[in-house]
Write an enzyme that holds these catalytic residues in place. Structure first.
Site, PDB file in Angstrom:
ATOM      1  N   GLN A  85      -4.839  -8.288   5.900  1.00 38.24           N
ATOM      2  CA  GLN A  85      -4.015  -8.356   4.693  1.00 38.24           C
ATOM      3  C   GLN A  85      -2.539  -8.577   5.002  1.00 38.24           C
ATOM      4  OE1 GLN A  85      -6.015  -4.644   2.955  1.00 38.24           O
ATOM      5  NE2 GLN A  85      -5.478  -5.792   1.126  1.00 38.24           N
ATOM      6  N   HIS A 135     -14.896  -0.915   1.568  1.00 42.30           N
ATOM      7  CA  HIS A 135     -13.988  -1.929   1.016  1.00 42.30           C
ATOM      8  C   HIS A 135     -13.149  -2.547   2.144  1.00 42.30           C
ATOM      9  CE1 HIS A 135     -10.858  -3.229  -2.146  1.00 42.30           C
ATOM     10  NE2 HIS A 135     -10.219  -3.405  -0.997  1.00 42.30           N
TER      11      HIS A 135
HETATM   12 NI    NI Z   1      -8.409  -4.342  -0.426  1.00 45.85          NI
END
Ligand code: NI
Length: 174
Positions: A51, A136
């Site tokens: 990310q 997740h």
């Molecule tokens: Ni996420």
């Protein structure tokens, strides 16, 4: 610690598979510290290295509540060794999908093997919010986002809105 920029869907990097880490060195720890700061600042309860554009299998998680002592968890090369048949549903959000939430069904309990911040091999039995959060984040390491569990219609709608808000952001650069 340095705050890094979080990638927003649609971004092709978010769809790439992250590589396992071979060793934990000072550079890795700097990266893990930066990930933690970026996550706390966002704020979020979990962040995968991908990310912030780093394709390594590293996750940081902290599900402690606001009034509790911080309890960061660093998971390097996490693998799931057990998933329960029993499932649970949590409303999930994601720092790479700002403003979007959906109820996602996942195994209620999972066991994971991982390497910790100090380079030690560990295992963990997780349930509840932590189990959801770990699954997740491991999805991120495999290029999977929670919207992939939704109908194509819902997923496309969310991506369309994200594209639109990215364009709006571009407009106000002075
Ligand atoms: Ni996420």
């Amino acid at each position: 610690m340095t705050k890094r920029t979080i990638l927003i869907e649609p971004d092709p990097i978010l769809r790439k598979k992250s590589e396992p880490l071979e060793t934990i060195n000072p550079e890795t720890r700097t990266l893990m510290n930066d990930m933690l700061e970026t996550m706390y600042d966002a704020p979020g309860i979990g962040l995968a290295a991908v990310q912030i554009g780093i394709l390594k299998r590293i996750i940081v998680i902290d599900i402690s509540k606001e009034n509790e002592k911080k309890a960061p968890l660093f998971l390097v090369n996490p693998t799931i060794s057990f998933k329960s048949n029993k499932t649970s549903v949590h409303e999930e959000g994601c720092l790479s999908l700002p403003g979007h939430f959906a109820e996602i069904e996942r195994p209620a309990e999972c066991h994971i093997d991982f390497i910790d911040y100090d380079g030690k091999q560990k295992n963990l039995k997780a349930e509840g919010l932590l189990a959801t959060c770990i699954q997740h984040e491991i999805d991120h390491l495999n290029g999977v986002l929670f919207i992939d569990y939704l109908s194509k219609l819902k997923k496309d709608m969310i991506i369309k809105k994200l594209v639109k808000s990215k364009k709006e952001l571009d407009k106000i650069i002075l």
